[in-house]
Design a protein around this motif. Structure first.
Motif, PDB file in Angstrom:
ATOM      1  N   ARG A 101       0.823  -1.209   0.000  1.00 32.03           N
ATOM      2  CA  ARG A 101       0.000   0.000   0.000  1.00 32.03           C
ATOM      3  C   ARG A 101       0.861   1.265   0.000  1.00 32.03           C
ATOM      4  O   ARG A 101       0.563   2.233  -0.696  1.00 32.03           O
ATOM      5  N   GLN A 102       1.953   1.238   0.776  1.00 32.74           N
ATOM      6  CA  GLN A 102       2.865   2.379   0.816  1.00 32.74           C
ATOM      7  C   GLN A 102       3.443   2.646  -0.572  1.00 32.74           C
ATOM      8  O   GLN A 102       3.495   3.793  -1.032  1.00 32.74           O
ATOM      9  N   ALA A 103       3.868   1.599  -1.247  1.00 23.81           N
ATOM     10  CA  ALA A 103       4.422   1.756  -2.590  1.00 23.81           C
ATOM     11  C   ALA A 103       3.377   2.278  -3.570  1.00 23.81           C
ATOM     12  O   ALA A 103       3.673   3.105  -4.434  1.00 23.81           O
ATOM     13  N   SER A 104       2.133   1.803  -3.435  1.00 20.87           N
ATOM     14  CA  SER A 104       1.069   2.233  -4.337  1.00 20.87           C
ATOM     15  C   SER A 104       0.771   3.723  -4.179  1.00 20.87           C
ATOM     16  O   SER A 104       0.597   4.447  -5.165  1.00 20.87           O
ATOM     17  N   VAL A 105       0.719   4.196  -2.925  1.00 18.57           N
ATOM     18  CA  VAL A 105       0.452   5.620  -2.683  1.00 18.57           C
ATOM     19  C   VAL A 105       1.576   6.478  -3.252  1.00 18.57           C
ATOM     20  O   VAL A 105       1.331   7.505  -3.893  1.00 18.57           O
ATOM     21  N   ASN A 106       2.824   6.060  -3.038  1.00 18.74           N
ATOM     22  CA  ASN A 106       3.949   6.836  -3.562  1.00 18.74           C
ATOM     23  C   ASN A 106       3.990   6.825  -5.085  1.00 18.74           C
ATOM     24  O   ASN A 106       4.298   7.837  -5.716  1.00 18.74           O
ATOM     25  N   ARG A 107       3.678   5.676  -5.669  1.00 21.07           N
ATOM     26  CA  ARG A 107       3.700   5.567  -7.132  1.00 21.07           C
ATOM     27  C   ARG A 107       2.705   6.551  -7.767  1.00 21.07           C
ATOM     28  O   ARG A 107       2.960   7.091  -8.856  1.00 21.07           O
ATOM     29  N   SER A 108       1.579   6.777  -7.113  1.00 21.61           N
ATOM     30  CA  SER A 108       0.571   7.669  -7.683  1.00 21.61           C
ATOM     31  C   SER A 108       1.053   9.115  -7.792  1.00 21.61           C
ATOM     32  O   SER A 108       0.459   9.914  -8.522  1.00 21.61           O
ATOM     33  N   GLN A 109       2.117   9.470  -7.067  1.00 18.83           N
ATOM     34  CA  GLN A 109       2.638  10.831  -7.101  1.00 18.83           C
ATOM     35  C   GLN A 109       3.766  11.007  -8.115  1.00 18.83           C
ATOM     36  O   GLN A 109       4.245  12.122  -8.315  1.00 18.83           O
ATOM     37  N   ILE A 126       9.845   4.729   1.569  1.00 19.11           N
ATOM     38  CA  ILE A 126       9.788   6.180   1.664  1.00 19.11           C
ATOM     39  C   ILE A 126       8.336   6.629   1.799  1.00 19.11           C
ATOM     40  O   ILE A 126       7.417   5.806   1.777  1.00 19.11           O
ATOM     41  N   GLY A 127       8.110   7.925   1.943  1.00 17.54           N
ATOM     42  CA  GLY A 127       6.745   8.430   2.087  1.00 17.54           C
ATOM     43  C   GLY A 127       6.676   9.913   1.791  1.00 17.54           C
ATOM     44  O   GLY A 127       7.667  10.558   1.431  1.00 17.54           O
ATOM     45  N   ASN A 128       5.457  10.477   1.946  1.00 20.40           N
ATOM     46  CA  ASN A 128       5.216  11.919   1.774  1.00 20.40           C
ATOM     47  C   ASN A 128       5.664  12.422   0.406  1.00 20.40           C
ATOM     48  O   ASN A 128       6.243  13.503   0.281  1.00 20.40           O
ATOM     49  N   VAL A 155      16.310  11.519   5.613  1.00 19.82           N
ATOM     50  CA  VAL A 155      16.737  11.664   4.221  1.00 19.82           C
ATOM     51  C   VAL A 155      15.610  12.251   3.377  1.00 19.82           C
ATOM     52  O   VAL A 155      14.445  11.896   3.547  1.00 19.82           O
ATOM     53  N   THR A 156      15.991  13.158   2.459  1.00 14.25           N
ATOM     54  CA  THR A 156      15.065  13.652   1.447  1.00 14.25           C
ATOM     55  C   THR A 156      15.421  12.993   0.126  1.00 14.25           C
ATOM     56  O   THR A 156      16.592  12.915  -0.246  1.00 14.25           O
ATOM     57  N   VAL A 157      14.406  12.491  -0.572  1.00 14.69           N
ATOM     58  CA  VAL A 157      14.599  11.749  -1.819  1.00 14.69           C
ATOM     59  C   VAL A 157      13.974  12.536  -2.968  1.00 14.69           C
ATOM     60  O   VAL A 157      12.862  13.051  -2.839  1.00 14.69           O
ATOM     61  N   TYR A 158      14.691  12.621  -4.086  1.00 15.25           N
ATOM     62  CA  TYR A 158      14.168  13.268  -5.291  1.00 15.25           C
ATOM     63  C   TYR A 158      14.186  12.264  -6.429  1.00 15.25           C
ATOM     64  O   TYR A 158      15.173  11.546  -6.637  1.00 15.25           O
ATOM     65  N   TRP A 159      13.082  12.214  -7.175  1.00 13.66           N
ATOM     66  CA  TRP A 159      12.993  11.403  -8.393  1.00 13.66           C
ATOM     67  C   TRP A 159      12.865  12.370  -9.557  1.00 13.66           C
ATOM     68  O   TRP A 159      11.948  13.191  -9.600  1.00 13.66           O
ATOM     69  N   ILE A 160      13.784  12.281 -10.506  1.00 12.97           N
ATOM     70  CA  ILE A 160      13.893  13.270 -11.567  1.00 12.97           C
ATOM     71  C   ILE A 160      13.797  12.587 -12.933  1.00 12.97           C
ATOM     72  O   ILE A 160      14.444  11.555 -13.170  1.00 12.97           O
ATOM     73  N   SER A 161      12.999  13.167 -13.823  1.00 11.35           N
ATOM     74  CA  SER A 161      12.997  12.746 -15.226  1.00 11.35           C
ATOM     75  C   SER A 161      13.554  13.903 -16.049  1.00 11.35           C
ATOM     76  O   SER A 161      13.127  15.050 -15.898  1.00 11.35           O
ATOM     77  N   TYR A 162      14.529  13.606 -16.906  1.00 11.44           N
ATOM     78  CA  TYR A 162      15.155  14.615 -17.767  1.00 11.44           C
ATOM     79  C   TYR A 162      14.481  14.611 -19.130  1.00 11.44           C
ATOM     80  O   TYR A 162      13.825  13.643 -19.530  1.00 11.44           O
TER      81      TYR A 162
END
Length: 260
Positions: A101-109, A126-128, A155-162
């Protein structure tokens, strides 16, 4: 020369107190009524006037009483109600429900499927997560198409698409140059080299920087950037070097490793 705005770490969110759960009350025990006395039966007359001796009567009565007590103990010890109930163990599938469920919520963002698949091994830890399409104040940097920000405690995590591989390669070159300038800020930094995780090759760079402005001005941030060589996507982990990581790269590398 354009100065790349560094990714910024954050302080961990505070967790609210969780109220302790009150223990349940044990059911009241109904008092048992004392057994009523059974009046002794009249002693029947023995034939031919024979009466058994008192000593023999006592011996026979003791043997019979002992047999009755033994039978009662056997029944009590073998009764199913006297055994401790066995608590059922959760199945493996049930234990994975939270992570799923945690992965599903994060994936939606995460705005693109390509970036979501790249981030998939980390989404349960991860979360938020909030994307740059929301009112988060996080805008894409040079050459970036989308940027999603998440947290994992310290930790702060960033996911980036170029926009394309050329923009991704330009970002990689900037982080490599920053790593060469920041060796003294976070000792123990590994050199930027292609890294293999499982069966997937990845570009990986550890670097550090000082916070230029704001409340945490002057504090050192350690960062780990990595990317799939064949895709214009990347992830970045950032944390305060002293207060967050305890002046060690170990916690950041542990979070980065998807099998940990």
């Amino acid at each position: 020369m354009t100065t790349q705005r560094p990714d910024q770490g954050i302080w961990p969110f505070n967790c609210g107190d969780v109220p302790a759960r009150a223990p349940g009350r044990a059911p009241a025990v109904t008092p048992t009524q004392p057994a009523s006395r059974v009046p002794s039966a009249s002693r029947a007359a023995a034939p031919n006037g024979y009466r058994p001796k008192a000593g023999r009567v006592r011996v026979v009565a003791a043997i019979l009483a002992g047999a009755a007590v033994g039978a009662g103990i056997t029944n009590w010890t073998t009764s199913p109600s006297a055994q401790n109930p066995t608590m059922p163990h959760p199945t493996e599938a049930a234990e994975d429900l939270f992570d799923q469920r945690q992965a599903s919520v994060n994936r939606s963002q995460i705005p693109t499927q390509q970036l979501a698949e790249f981030a998939a091994p980390w989404l349960a830890r991860i979360g938020n997560c909030t994307s740059n399409t929301a009112s988060t104040g996080q805008q894409p940097g040079d050459g970036e198409q989308t940027r999603t920000r998440c947290t994992a405690g310290i930790v702060t995590v960033y996911w980036i698409s170029y926009r394309n591989l050329a923009d991704r390669d330009a970002a990689h070159a900037r982080y490599v140059a920053q790593a060469a300038r920041s060796q003294d800020l976070a000792p123990g930094m590994q050199p930027p080299t292609p890294t293999t995780t499982g069966h997937t090759a990845q570009l990986r760079v550890e670097y550090a920087y000082r916070v230029p402005t704001g409340t945490h001005t002057g504090q050192t941030v350690a960062a780990l950037w990595w990317s799939d060589p064949a895709q214009p996507v990347a992830g970045v982990l950032t944390a305060y070097w002293t207060d967050g990581l305890g002046s060690s790269w170990g916690p950041l590398r542990d979070l980065w490793h998807p099998s940990s």
